[in-house]
Design a protein around this motif. Structure first.
Motif, PDB file in Angstrom:
ATOM      1  N   PHE A 319       1.103  -1.279   0.251  1.00  0.00           N
ATOM      2  CA  PHE A 319       0.077   0.063   0.296  1.00  0.00           C
ATOM      3  C   PHE A 319       0.881   1.198  -0.502  1.00  0.00           C
ATOM      4  O   PHE A 319       0.487   2.271   1.075  1.00  0.00           O
ATOM      5  CB  PHE A 319      -0.815   0.063   0.835  1.00  0.00           C
ATOM      6  CG  PHE A 319      -1.996  -1.722   1.291  1.00  0.00           C
ATOM      7  CD1 PHE A 319      -3.405  -0.658   1.266  1.00  0.00           C
ATOM      8  CD2 PHE A 319      -1.768  -2.347   1.811  1.00  0.00           C
ATOM      9  CE1 PHE A 319      -4.132  -1.813   0.720  1.00  0.00           C
ATOM     10  CE2 PHE A 319      -2.834  -3.432   1.294  1.00  0.00           C
ATOM     11  CZ  PHE A 319      -3.956  -3.343   1.084  1.00  0.00           C
ATOM     12  N   GLY A 320       2.401   1.273  -1.169  1.00  0.00           N
ATOM     13  CA  GLY A 320       2.795   2.514  -1.069  1.00  0.00           C
ATOM     14  C   GLY A 320       4.116   1.814  -0.903  1.00  0.00           C
ATOM     15  O   GLY A 320       5.100   3.294  -1.181  1.00  0.00           O
ATOM     16  N   LYS A 334       1.626   7.422   5.488  1.00  0.00           N
ATOM     17  CA  LYS A 334       0.832   7.101   4.189  1.00  0.00           C
ATOM     18  C   LYS A 334       0.087   6.003   3.734  1.00  0.00           C
ATOM     19  O   LYS A 334      -0.689   5.533   3.728  1.00  0.00           O
ATOM     20  CB  LYS A 334       1.844   7.964   3.257  1.00  0.00           C
ATOM     21  CG  LYS A 334       2.058   9.039   3.005  1.00  0.00           C
ATOM     22  CD  LYS A 334       3.300   9.798   2.287  1.00  0.00           C
ATOM     23  CE  LYS A 334       3.243  11.174   2.282  1.00  0.00           C
ATOM     24  NZ  LYS A 334       4.516  11.876   1.548  1.00  0.00           N
ATOM     25  N   LYS A 337      -3.050   5.306   5.923  1.00  0.00           N
ATOM     26  CA  LYS A 337      -3.895   5.668   4.994  1.00  0.00           C
ATOM     27  C   LYS A 337      -4.252   5.809   3.622  1.00  0.00           C
ATOM     28  O   LYS A 337      -5.212   5.204   3.653  1.00  0.00           O
ATOM     29  CB  LYS A 337      -3.553   7.460   4.946  1.00  0.00           C
ATOM     30  CG  LYS A 337      -3.299   8.058   6.100  1.00  0.00           C
ATOM     31  CD  LYS A 337      -2.961   9.988   5.470  1.00  0.00           C
ATOM     32  CE  LYS A 337      -3.534  10.962   7.331  1.00  0.00           C
ATOM     33  NZ  LYS A 337      -2.623  11.616   6.740  1.00  0.00           N
ATOM     34  N   GLN A 338      -3.601   5.097   3.236  1.00  0.00           N
ATOM     35  CA  GLN A 338      -3.708   4.392   1.509  1.00  0.00           C
ATOM     36  C   GLN A 338      -4.998   3.173   2.478  1.00  0.00           C
ATOM     37  O   GLN A 338      -5.707   2.609   1.470  1.00  0.00           O
ATOM     38  CB  GLN A 338      -3.125   3.714   0.705  1.00  0.00           C
ATOM     39  CG  GLN A 338      -3.139   3.512  -0.137  1.00  0.00           C
ATOM     40  CD  GLN A 338      -1.458   2.836  -1.559  1.00  0.00           C
ATOM     41  OE1 GLN A 338      -1.184   3.972  -1.178  1.00  0.00           O
ATOM     42  NE2 GLN A 338      -2.094   2.360  -2.163  1.00  0.00           N
ATOM     43  N   LYS A 341      -7.988   3.745   3.216  1.00  0.00           N
ATOM     44  CA  LYS A 341      -9.291   4.182   2.679  1.00  0.00           C
ATOM     45  C   LYS A 341      -9.276   3.870   1.534  1.00  0.00           C
ATOM     46  O   LYS A 341     -10.324   2.957   1.140  1.00  0.00           O
ATOM     47  CB  LYS A 341      -8.608   5.646   1.773  1.00  0.00           C
ATOM     48  CG  LYS A 341      -9.044   5.767   0.514  1.00  0.00           C
ATOM     49  CD  LYS A 341      -8.058   6.869  -0.405  1.00  0.00           C
ATOM     50  CE  LYS A 341      -8.753   7.890  -1.798  1.00  0.00           C
ATOM     51  NZ  LYS A 341      -8.920   6.646  -2.801  1.00  0.00           N
ATOM     52  N   ASP A 342      -8.590   2.243   1.076  1.00  0.00           N
ATOM     53  CA  ASP A 342      -8.990   1.661   0.189  1.00  0.00           C
ATOM     54  C   ASP A 342      -9.577   0.334   0.653  1.00  0.00           C
ATOM     55  O   ASP A 342     -10.037  -0.608  -0.510  1.00  0.00           O
ATOM     56  CB  ASP A 342      -7.383   1.014  -1.250  1.00  0.00           C
ATOM     57  CG  ASP A 342      -7.087   2.501  -2.152  1.00  0.00           C
ATOM     58  OD1 ASP A 342      -8.109   3.328  -1.654  1.00  0.00           O
ATOM     59  OD2 ASP A 342      -5.578   2.588  -2.748  1.00  0.00           O
ATOM     60  N   GLU A 348      -9.265   8.556   6.856  1.00  0.00           N
ATOM     61  CA  GLU A 348      -7.972   8.070   7.169  1.00  0.00           C
ATOM     62  C   GLU A 348      -7.395   8.523   8.172  1.00  0.00           C
ATOM     63  O   GLU A 348      -7.913  10.488   8.186  1.00  0.00           O
ATOM     64  CB  GLU A 348      -7.281   8.255   5.799  1.00  0.00           C
ATOM     65  CG  GLU A 348      -7.369   7.712   4.435  1.00  0.00           C
ATOM     66  CD  GLU A 348      -8.533   8.489   3.473  1.00  0.00           C
ATOM     67  OE1 GLU A 348      -7.572   9.396   2.815  1.00  0.00           O
ATOM     68  OE2 GLU A 348      -9.515   8.974   3.772  1.00  0.00           O
ATOM     69  N   TYR A 489      -0.176   2.006  -7.171  1.00  0.00           N
ATOM     70  CA  TYR A 489      -1.135   1.648  -5.547  1.00  0.00           C
ATOM     71  C   TYR A 489       0.095   1.114  -4.812  1.00  0.00           C
ATOM     72  O   TYR A 489       0.594   1.265  -3.262  1.00  0.00           O
ATOM     73  CB  TYR A 489      -1.832   0.103  -5.685  1.00  0.00           C
ATOM     74  CG  TYR A 489      -3.274   1.057  -6.421  1.00  0.00           C
ATOM     75  CD1 TYR A 489      -3.509   2.387  -5.534  1.00  0.00           C
ATOM     76  CD2 TYR A 489      -3.444   0.314  -7.343  1.00  0.00           C
ATOM     77  CE1 TYR A 489      -5.474   2.477  -6.407  1.00  0.00           C
ATOM     78  CE2 TYR A 489      -4.529   0.869  -7.878  1.00  0.00           C
ATOM     79  CZ  TYR A 489      -5.518   1.540  -7.463  1.00  0.00           C
ATOM     80  OH  TYR A 489      -6.960   2.233  -7.362  1.00  0.00           O
TER      81      TYR A 489
END
Length: 743
Positions: A319-320, A334, A337-338, A341-342, A348, A489
């Motif tokens: 995830f990032g 980050k 948060k991803q 969110k996803d 987030e 992603y």
């Protein structure tokens, strides 16, 4: 001479089938009183060099059956009274052969480290489920977790109300489907909801088991034995101690030269742990209690440093992208948060709280792949090299691209990111994973294939992809996947120009019809042996909730916010709304029409009902059995089909507005309308057990949205392939806002 002179039985044994061997002749000096079955000892020897894999599924006195992955292997069945003799008629050499028969054989339950479960588990821990099959490679199975309130072993309809979770798992090339079930703390409350008459609680333990079933013509339902889970008073903290063993198990003795190797069995005949349960259990009311929230007081956040953070950085690497550091960095924030969110679909915060930890465990159990595709294909190493060139390990004077050290497995950050690849491919909807085409490649494999590169000695994976169910070799498709999945992603970059990030090999360098990505540019401190895994247990480690408890973060684990049951949608909207305010979106209408498909003449649908246009029902009988109305007997235009479709759509919208009493997102509403358009406007009320309410309706109205969506997978008319695909697409729409009508 005393003892066994000869035995008899088949020399070719079908994988998955029980075969029996018996004594056919005794040595003449053997006393008659000793010539009994109980005097005979039986062993199985592996007739190939090297340490044998676990290929015996089950064995008992003179009976044995083998796993599917034993096909083509040779064994020696030996009977004796005193000492085994391997070269006379008291032994039989056998070969394991395949079968086309599709069958679910057995379910093994182990702890998170793949060790036998030797004592009670605790809520917060994870159960591994291994489903052994024959003739089912590539087939998807439905694996379900139940709490047992019925007498006897195996699955009982009495436990239908105790269904906790269903996960789809694909059978790998070894004939095994694998998944994990986390014993979520909320399962304790559900299990305690059904009490024996006159009892105030269920006692010290709950019993859990797993079922597996196939689809269509494939036989189901198979059940595991029970495992006990401690049921402490609910006002007390959930136990966090891991009572399971972490020692490595040895599957066999090491062979000496050409001598056969004795092979250990996996288990003895399994049996459920039956506990006396009183009859006539009835539900009791559970007092509504506000779930504890930590209010971010106990959240782990940017600037913190501990081993739990390292595990989050590894498990959420897809995830990032991040390195396995124990520091909570900007990239960690980050990445979380991803993920929120996803996957979780919640606001987030970028902080680690209990809801994040539980979601990580859930994500890890949902998205899996087979290690068979990852292992080295040379046939001489263990599957992950031999540790050659260990003198180069951690030598900072050697550039990583030139390091010849054979790392002990594949980097966990790479393997964890594979789960995200599978997740984001499903979310995108255009492509799917075909296979891991190249995983580990040792020096011997390089020699066999005239190569010298070292990336694949634990640091790289090559992947093939499908488009419309068929492997794509189109370079434009591969470029799209790199850009829209790996770059967007996973945060991957191109051609090793940036440090401490996943790197992609571009088409210009050589990856034309596949995706190559690796961790070659990780700093040496992030390439220590401890970060490499060679099996699912090594990849997964402990449940991260359990780990957090062990590390002293009990308060962090207390937040009980729920991922997909939150008030943030996959499309970014902030609130669900009353279904009475919704009508089917244009995307939803097109989705249903695509699945129904336009037919200008009357036809019989999958239920045998006479239909026309876009699934417009003429009558609940076959067309051959009725008089076709004049307006349909000569066929209709597509314009007329659309008119009929729109005239009936309101009926199905109204049924959702009537039967679902909790707020919905637009795409959740659309998915439910598609379901009832296909099954009938009253289906949610009569499609369940004993013609009652469905679990789809019950779960959603209890705001268990994701659990409700998962129940749609059961509505396939016995596994009809077209309905299986449609239900999967509706579930994907309900959960992820993906309107994919390709089929």
């Amino acid at each position: 001479m005393k003892g066994i002179k000869a035995i008899q039985g088949k020399t070719q044994v079908v994988a998955g089938q029980w075969e029996s061997y018996t004594v056919s002749e005794w040595h003449s000096q053997t006393p008659l009183a000793s010539r009994v079955t109980s005097s005979v000892k039986w062993d199985i020897y592996y007739l190939e060099p090297g340490k044998p894999p676990l290929l015996v599924l089950q064995k008992s006195e003179g009976r044995v059956r083998f796993r599917e992955e034993a096909i083509g292997r040779k064994f020696l069945i030996v009977a004796y009274m005193y000492e085994p003799t391997l070269n006379d008629s008291s032994s039989i050499e056998i070969t394991i052969i395949g079968t086309e028969k599709a069958e679910i054989l057995k379910i093994d339950l182990t702890d998170v480290n793949d060790q036998p479960i030797s004592g009670p588990l605790a809520y917060g821990q994870t159960i591994n489920a291994h489903v052994h099959t024959t003739g089912m490679q590539g087939v998807s199975l439905m694996l379900s977790l139940y709490e047992d309130d019925a007498q006897g072993s195996g699955h009982s309809s009495e436990n239908d109300q105790n269904h906790l979770k269903t996960i789809t798992a694909e059978v790998g090339s070894n004939g095994i489907a694998f998944t994990q079930f986390m014993l979520e703390p909320d399962f304790q409350r559900i299990a305690n909801a059904y009490l024996a008459k006159g009892d105030s609680d269920e006692g010290a333990y709950h019993e859990f088991y797993v079922t597996a079933r196939g689809m269509g013509e494939i036989p189901g339902l198979t059940s595991s034995g029970n495992v006990n889970v401690a049921n402490p008073p609910q006002e007390s903290p959930v136990p966090s101690e891991d009572n399971t063993s972490t020692e490595e198990s040895n599957s066999a003795e090491t062979p000496v030269e050409a001598e056969p190797v004795k092979s250990e069995s996996v288990t003895v005949d399994p049996g459920a742990i039956d506990v006396e349960v009183p009859e006539n259990k009835t539900p009791t009311t559970i007092e509504e209690v506000e779930e504890p929230k930590c209010g971010e007081v106990y959240c782990i956040k940017k600037g913190d440093k501990n081993e739990l953070i390292r595990e989050v950085n590894i498990r959420l690497a897809g995830f990032g992208g991040n390195v396995p550091t124990d520091e909570f960095t900007d990239r960690t924030e980050k990445m979380i948060k991803q993920f929120q969110k996803d996957y979780m679909k919640i606001p987030e915060t970028g902080k680690i709280c209990g809801n994040v930890l539980r979601a990580i465990d859930e994500f890890q159990s949902k998205y899996n792949f087979t290690f068979d595709e990852i292992k080295c294909k040379c046939g001489t190493c263990t599957g992950f090299g031999k540790g050659l060139y260990s003198e180069e390990k951690q030598d900072s004077a050697i550039a990583e691209r030139s390091r010849k050290y054979e790392y002990p497995g594949i980097h966990r950050s790479m393997l964890s990111s594979m789960r995200s690849v599978i997740f984001y491919l499903a979310k995108d909807g255009r492509f799917s994973l075909n296979k891991i085409s190249s995983g580990y490649r040792c020096h011997e494999d390089n020699k066999n294939n005239n190569r010298s590169s070292t990336n694949h000695m634990g640091k790289a994976l090559d992947l093939h992809f499908n488009k419309s169910g068929v492997r794509t070799r189109d370079n434009d498709d591969v470029e799209t996947i790199r850009k829209d999945i790996f770059n967007k992603y996973l945060g991957a970059k191109w051609d090793w120009k940036e440090k401490n990030i996943f790197n992609l090999e571009s088409t210009a360098i050589g990856a034309t019809t596949w995706v190559h990505y690796d961790v070659r540019e990780f700093d040496l401190v992030y390439l220590e042996d401890t970060f490499f895994a060679k099996d699912i247990a090594g990849l997964n480690g402990k449940s991260i909730v359990l780990l957090a408890n062990e590390l002293g973060y009990q308060n962090t684990c207390m937040c009980n916010a729920d991922g997909n049951n939150s008030d943030k949608a996959a499309d970014g909207s902030s609130e669900r709304v009353d279904p009475k305010e919704l009508t089917t979106s244009e995307e939803g209408i097109q989705f249903i029409k695509d699945w129904e498909d336009f037919k200008d003449m009357p036809y019989n649908d999958s239920e045998g009902y006479c239909t026309i246009g876009y699934g417009h029902l003429i009558e609940k009988k076959k067309c051959e059995e009725i008089t076709i109305p004049d307006e349909f007997k000569n066929g209709i235009t597509e314009e007329k089909a659309v008119e009929l479709f729109e005239s009936r759509l309101a009926e199905f919208e109204e049924s959702i507005q009537r039967d679902i009493t909790v707020p919905l997102y637009q795409y959740e509403f659309d998915a439910l309308v598609s379901l009832v358009f296909n099954t009938g406007s009253n289906f949610l009320n009569i499609g369940g057990a004993n013609d009652g309410e469905t679990k789809i309706k019950k779960n959603i109205n209890n705001k268990e949205y994701e659990a409700g969506a998962d129940e749609m997978a059961d509505v396939t008319n016995g596994g009809t392939s077209g309905l299986v695909k449609r239900r999967n697409a509706e579930i994907n729409m309900f959960k992820n806002n993906v309107y994919d009508s390709t089929h």
